[in-house]
Design a protein around this motif. Structure first.
Motif, short mmCIF file in Angstrom:
data_model
loop_
_atom_site.label_atom_id
_atom_site.label_comp_id
_atom_site.label_asym_id
_atom_site.label_seq_id
_atom_site.Cartn_x
_atom_site.Cartn_y
_atom_site.Cartn_z
N UNK A 407 4.61 71.78 45.28
CA UNK A 407 5.05 72.17 43.92
C UNK A 407 6.44 71.60 43.61
N UNK A 408 7.31 71.63 44.62
CA UNK A 408 8.66 71.10 44.46
C UNK A 408 8.61 69.59 44.20
N UNK A 409 7.75 68.91 44.94
CA UNK A 409 7.62 67.45 44.75
C UNK A 409 7.10 67.14 43.35
N UNK A 410 6.19 67.97 42.85
CA UNK A 410 5.64 67.76 41.50
C UNK A 410 6.73 67.94 40.46
N UNK A 411 7.59 68.94 40.69
CA UNK A 411 8.68 69.20 39.75
C UNK A 411 9.61 67.99 39.72
N UNK A 412 9.91 67.44 40.92
CA UNK A 412 10.79 66.27 40.97
C UNK A 412 10.16 65.11 40.22
N UNK A 413 8.85 64.90 40.45
CA UNK A 413 8.16 63.79 39.79
C UNK A 413 8.20 63.97 38.28
N UNK A 414 7.93 65.18 37.82
CA UNK A 414 7.88 65.37 36.35
C UNK A 414 9.27 65.24 35.74
N UNK A 415 10.31 65.69 36.47
CA UNK A 415 11.69 65.50 35.95
C UNK A 415 11.99 64.02 35.76
N UNK A 416 11.59 63.22 36.74
CA UNK A 416 11.86 61.78 36.67
C UNK A 416 11.13 61.15 35.48
N UNK A 417 9.85 61.50 35.35
CA UNK A 417 9.06 60.92 34.25
C UNK A 417 9.66 61.35 32.90
N UNK A 418 9.99 62.63 32.81
CA UNK A 418 10.52 63.15 31.54
C UNK A 418 11.84 62.48 31.15
N UNK A 419 12.69 62.26 32.16
CA UNK A 419 14.02 61.68 31.86
C UNK A 419 13.98 60.16 31.84
N UNK A 420 12.81 59.59 31.93
CA UNK A 420 12.70 58.12 31.88
C UNK A 420 13.27 57.45 33.13
N UNK A 421 13.24 58.15 34.28
CA UNK A 421 13.76 57.59 35.53
C UNK A 421 12.79 56.59 36.14
N UNK A 422 13.11 56.18 37.39
CA UNK A 422 12.29 55.16 38.06
C UNK A 422 10.91 55.71 38.39
N UNK A 432 4.02 62.39 48.20
CA UNK A 432 4.45 63.43 49.16
C UNK A 432 3.64 64.71 48.93
N UNK A 433 3.50 65.04 47.63
CA UNK A 433 2.75 66.26 47.29
C UNK A 433 1.32 66.15 47.80
N UNK A 434 0.72 65.00 47.59
CA UNK A 434 -0.67 64.79 47.99
C UNK A 434 -0.79 64.85 49.52
N UNK A 435 0.18 64.26 50.23
CA UNK A 435 0.15 64.33 51.70
C UNK A 435 0.28 65.77 52.19
N UNK A 436 1.10 66.56 51.47
CA UNK A 436 1.28 67.97 51.83
C UNK A 436 -0.06 68.70 51.80
#
Ligand SMILES: Nc1nc2c(ncn2[C@@H]2O[C@H](COP(=O)(O)OP(=O)(O)OP(=O)(O)O)[C@@H](O)[C@H]2O)c(=O)[nH]1
Ligand SMILES: [Mg+2]
Length: 461
Positions: A407-422, A432-436
């Motif tokens: 869940x934490x990894x998903x939050x990080x991913x969505x923050x990046x996408x939302x803020x236009x990050x890499x 990472x989430x999927x491997x978990x």
């Protein structure tokens, strides 16, 4: 993964005098070892030719010395618990006989098994996934209908479908992100789509986690501390809740020193009750140690029963004691309702500034003790311990931890996408989430993970 080449043996039953005991043997040498130490009463049979998964009567012997008349069952690879050739010997339940037979098997080439080795082999040989292996251990620890149900559901694969769905959604999200990598700044519509998939998956994980909290309550129980100033009837209340005379009750304030812990089951949920030393200022070192323990018990409790003596006016001591617990989920028990009341529930609420439920009880005659237990259950529900809207599918702490990490990894991913990050980094977090999730099922299983899972198993399981 490769099959282990050793043949291992262990007693599957506890070493105590009992009617019967069971010894198990698994591995490639199983049948040849058995043919050396077991002679069938039906002399035409051998381990290989005996009817599979059926009991054959015979004699365990060490050369010319007979050891015990036993039943032996033979299972052929891959149709056995471990997937290997296996035998089970049911002997007479003397720890001496069990040790003697085990020693004989070892001197004929078997290796003593470690904790969980049989189930570990079952997992390695693809007979079950990791959650099912863990369910086997949970089954041996089941102590109520509810914990039994949790373990059985897990054994029958209740986690498989929801975890597979989460993993497919994650793969979908990764594919969307990777498709976007080809565009310089990403298409905003596609980004919305990625966020949608992440949110969707996070919601699924959130549901499993809510259910997991409920499962944890069912498995581990809830901790309830009875606290209050001295002589308010905490020990009497513990006894009333237990329905037996467990704690010492006396007229002298400061009777209870050590924390006393006992369990009761309310609506299938184990409640671990702690009676504690009365909270007050004291010069007695032993009493002060008791009070220190009371405070530790309060801070680790899921909920507190705060007791006051309704037959004497409330004092600054009660207020100071209440200050110790008011930050915790709690219910106030106005005890000694069989005596003339010195104040009302409203009065207590005003004086102590109580916001929680106040219940008038009598530990002496049992009045309203049922209301108190109901109120405790309500508190646990309202503090999120038992969420009636989500079924407990996930119940292992290992799985819960992996889901929280995902869940934490998903939050990080969505923050990046939302803020236009890499987007590359977002894709990494999704992986990472999927491997978990794959670690939960054991698709990705390091030997550290397996060691951690199997170390708590019994030998012979
Ligand atoms: N009448 C009446 N007396 C009670 C009731 N509950 C407790 N008592 C009496 O109150 C006194 C103190 O009871 P305990 O249960 O020992 O109180 P406690 O809070 O555990 O006291 P400490 O351990 O000293 O902090 C005893 O004399 C009990 O018999 C009740 O419901 N009614
Ligand atoms: Mg007491």
């Amino acid at each position: 993964m490769k099959l282990k080449s050793t043949t291992i043996a262990a007693a599957a039953t506890f070493p105590a005098v009992s009617a019967l005991a069971v010894i198990r043997l698994t591995g490639p040498e199983t049948f040849s070892i058995m043919d050396r130490v077991f002679s069938f009463h039906n002399r035409s049979r051998t381990a290989m030719s005996a009817p599979a998964a059926a009991l054959s009567l015979g004699l365990i012997h060490d050369g010319d010395t007979s050891i015990d008349e036993v039943f032996a069952a033979f299972f052929h690879s891959p149709s056995s618990y471990t997937g290997e050739d296996m035998a089970e010997i049911t002997c007479h339940g003397s720890p001496f006989i069990t040790r003697r037979i085990l020693g004989l098997l070892v001197s004929n080439g078997a290796v003593p098994a470690g904790p969980g080795d049989f189930t570990r082999r079952a997992f390695i040989n693809g007979k079950m996934d990791l959650p099912q292996a863990e369910a086997v251990s949970a089954l041996t620890c089941a102590r109520s209908d509810e914990t039994l149900k949790l373990a059985l559901n897990q054994l029958f694969g209740s986690e498989k479908e929801p975890l597979e769905k989460i993993r497919l959604n994650l793969i979908n999200a990764v594919a969307l992100v990777e498709a976007q990598l080809d565009f310089e700044h990403g298409d905003s519509l596609e980004k919305e789509e990625i966020i949608k998939w992440i949110n969707y998956t996070s919601a699924d994980i959130g549901r499993l986690l809510r259910g997991a909290r409920k499962a944890s309550v069912i498995k581990n129980g809830v901790k309830i501390t009875i606290a209050g100033s001295p002589n308010t009837g905490k020990s009497s209340l513990l006894n009333a809740l237990l329905g037996r005379d467990r704690a010492i009750v006396a007229d002298l304030p400061g009777t209870t020193r050590d924390t006393i812990e006992e369990e009761i089951i309310i609506d299938s949920i184990p409640f671990l009750l702690s009676d504690t030393a009365g909270l007050r200022l004291s010069n007695d070192p032993a009493e002060n140690e008791g009070i220190k323990r009371s405070k530790a018990s309060i801070s680790s409790a899921d909920a507190v029963i705060f007791t006051v003596d309704s037959s004497t006016p409330l004092s600054a001591e009660d207020a100071a004691a209440y200050a110790e617990i008011s930050g915790r989920p709690h219910v106030v028990a106005m005890n000694k309702s069989d005596l003339k009341a010195a104040f009302s529930a409203e009065g207590a609420k005003k004086y102590l500034r109580i916001t929680s439920p106040v219940i008038t009880v009598s530990a002496k005659n049992g009045s309203n003790i049922n209301l108190l237990t109901k109120s405790l259950k309500d508190i646990i529900i309202s503090s999120g311990g038992i969420d009636s809207s989500s079924d407990p599918v996930v119940s292992e702490a290992r799985h819960t931890a992996a889901l929280e990490k995902a869940l934490m990894e998903l939050k990080r991913a969505s923050d990046i996408v939302e803020k236009g990050g890499a987007l590359e980094t977002a894709a990494e977090h999704l992986k990472y989430a999927s491997n978990g999730i794959a670690e939960i099922t054991g698709e990705i299983a390091s030997s550290d993970v397996l060691d951690a899972v199997f170390k708590n198993f019994c030998v012979g399981k």
